[in-house]
Design an enzyme around this catalytic site. Structure first.
Site, PDB file in Angstrom:
ATOM      1  N   VAL A  22     -15.306  11.958 -23.428  1.00  0.00           N
ATOM      2  CA  VAL A  22     -15.848  11.888 -24.800  1.00  0.00           C
ATOM      3  C   VAL A  22     -17.364  12.071 -24.799  1.00  0.00           C
ATOM      4  CG1 VAL A  22     -13.962  10.408 -25.596  1.00  0.00           C
ATOM      5  CG2 VAL A  22     -15.988   9.350 -24.601  1.00  0.00           C
ATOM      6  N   ASP A  23     -17.900  12.483 -23.626  1.00  0.00           N
ATOM      7  CA  ASP A  23     -19.363  12.514 -23.431  1.00  0.00           C
ATOM      8  C   ASP A  23     -20.017  13.844 -23.797  1.00  0.00           C
ATOM      9  OD1 ASP A  23     -18.626  12.565 -19.862  1.00  0.00           O
ATOM     10  OD2 ASP A  23     -18.818  14.261 -21.233  1.00  0.00           O
TER      11      ASP A  23
ATOM     12  N   HIS B 236      -9.283  13.225 -26.405  1.00  0.00           N
ATOM     13  CA  HIS B 236      -9.459  11.806 -26.729  1.00  0.00           C
ATOM     14  C   HIS B 236     -10.659  11.590 -27.640  1.00  0.00           C
ATOM     15  CE1 HIS B 236      -7.113  10.509 -22.862  1.00  0.00           C
ATOM     16  NE2 HIS B 236      -6.333  10.993 -23.795  1.00  0.00           N
TER      17      HIS B 236
ATOM     18  N   CYS C 253     -16.220   6.451 -40.680  1.00  0.00           N
ATOM     19  CA  CYS C 253     -16.262   5.329 -41.623  1.00  0.00           C
ATOM     20  C   CYS C 253     -14.877   4.698 -41.747  1.00  0.00           C
ATOM     21  CB  CYS C 253     -16.726   5.847 -42.990  1.00  0.00           C
ATOM     22  SG  CYS C 253     -16.597   4.618 -44.307  1.00  0.00           S
TER      23      CYS C 253
ATOM     24  N   ASN D 288      -9.911  15.604  -6.501  1.00  0.00           N
ATOM     25  CA  ASN D 288     -10.165  14.171  -6.651  1.00  0.00           C
ATOM     26  C   ASN D 288     -10.390  13.591  -5.264  1.00  0.00           C
ATOM     27  OD1 ASN D 288      -9.980  11.348  -7.140  1.00  0.00           O
ATOM     28  ND2 ASN D 288      -8.697  11.728  -8.937  1.00  0.00           N
TER      29      ASN D 288
END
Ligand code: BV8
Length: 253
Positions: free
Chosen positions: A109-110, A125, A133, A224
């Site tokens: 979300v960055d 996400h 709001c 990973n």
């Protein structure tokens, strides 16, 4: 890592007609942003992200939840895209320039993928750079400085002191945006090379996207440093950091 594996993946990348990449918090680790399940910054070490990233936590303690998200938002603004983000943007440019397709599905979300130059990014996400709001549902993109009050009052409902802003992210127990789900399904429909990068592969439905690629026998690659539940199922498990391995791949494509 044997060069033959890197060479094989580079050859598959040159041949691929539709690359799909799923990223998670791990690709932002080398930009200094904490992952969800790894070591936590001291400030928030007493909080479990899995407990904070829920509508129940927000309802119970909107101040703590909005402080945590705004702390992450300001951190992500101060962070820089790392060589892993940049390599994915270069890979997209290379493949689309030759007329092939490239989709980047991110759980992050960055917005570091956008700042690295990636174009076809789907934030499945949501984003901490968009707040919503709670009364009107209208979106608000805050200026690049911390909120002054927590929980932040909504700019859309001055007449209602209960109207506050929540982060525009998908919490546990909330459905993913329908357009994100549709985009992911469409991408997985025709994907012929799937990369899973920097994700623990435990959060659904994102962790399930790869199943379609595996079922079709597509080439699947995990990047990973640690094993995950899909490590034994993918064609190639690359035990490396994204910021170190992806630039090597791009030089060979
Ligand atoms: C939903 C918010 C339904 C934003 C997040 C089956 C199907 C569907 C749902 C479920 C299911 N089973 C269970 C569920 C429920 C739940 C779920 O998956 N729970 C898990 C814990 C079992 N799923 C949901 O609730 C989803 N909603 O399905 O709704 C519905 C339908 C209709 C109506 C109502 C409901 C919502 C899921 C989204 C939750 N929100 N985040 C935010 O705060 O950021 S998820 C959160 O976890 C983050 O988005 C994060 O990205 C995500 C996954 O974590 P990772 O990204 O993988 O990060 P993690 O720290 O775990 O791992 C980092 C990895 O990187 C590690 O492996 C590490 O080794 C590696 N790494 C470290 N350094 C590097 C590196 N890799 C490469 N290079 C490095 N340098």
């Amino acid at each position: 890592m044997p060069d033959s594996v890197l060479a094989a993946i580079a050859a598959a990348t040159r041949r691929a007609r539709h690359i799909v990449v799923l990223t998670g918090a791990g690709i932002s680790a080398e930009s200094g942003l904490s992952t969800f399940r790894g070591p936590r910054d001291a400030l928030w070490s007493k909080h479990d992200p899995m407990q904070l990233a829920t509508p129940e936590a927000f309802a119970r303690d909107p101040e703590t939840v909005t402080r945590w998200y705004d702390w992450r938002r300001i951190n992500s603004l101060a962070a820089q895209p790392n060589p892993g983000h940049i390599a994915l943007a270069q890979l997209e440019a290379l493949t689309t320039a030759r007329g092939d397709r490239f989709a980047l599905l991110t759980q992050n979300v960055d917005r570091l993928h956008h700042r690295a130059g990636s174009r076809n990014v789907h934030e499945i996400h949501g984003s901490i750079h968009v707040w919503r709001c709670t009364r009107t549902g209208r979106d608000f993109e805050p200026p690049p400085e911390p909120f002054m009050r927590f929980p932040p009052p909504s700019p859309f409902a001055h007449d209602d002191p209960r109207a506050i802003l929540r982060p525009g992210v998908v919490w546990f127990g909330e459905p993913l945006p329908s357009d994100a789900l549709r985009t992911a399904a469409d991408a997985m429909e025709s994907c012929d090379l799937f990369f899973s990068i920097g994700t623990s592969s435990v959060v659904f439905p994102a962790a399930g996207f790869i199943e379609r690629a595996i079922a079709r026998g597509d080439i699947t690659v995990e990047v990973n440093p640690e094993p995950t539940p899909i490590s034994q199922r993918v064609a190639h498990t690359i035990r490396a950091k994204a910021g170190e391995w992806l630039p090597m791949l791009v030089t060979l494509v």
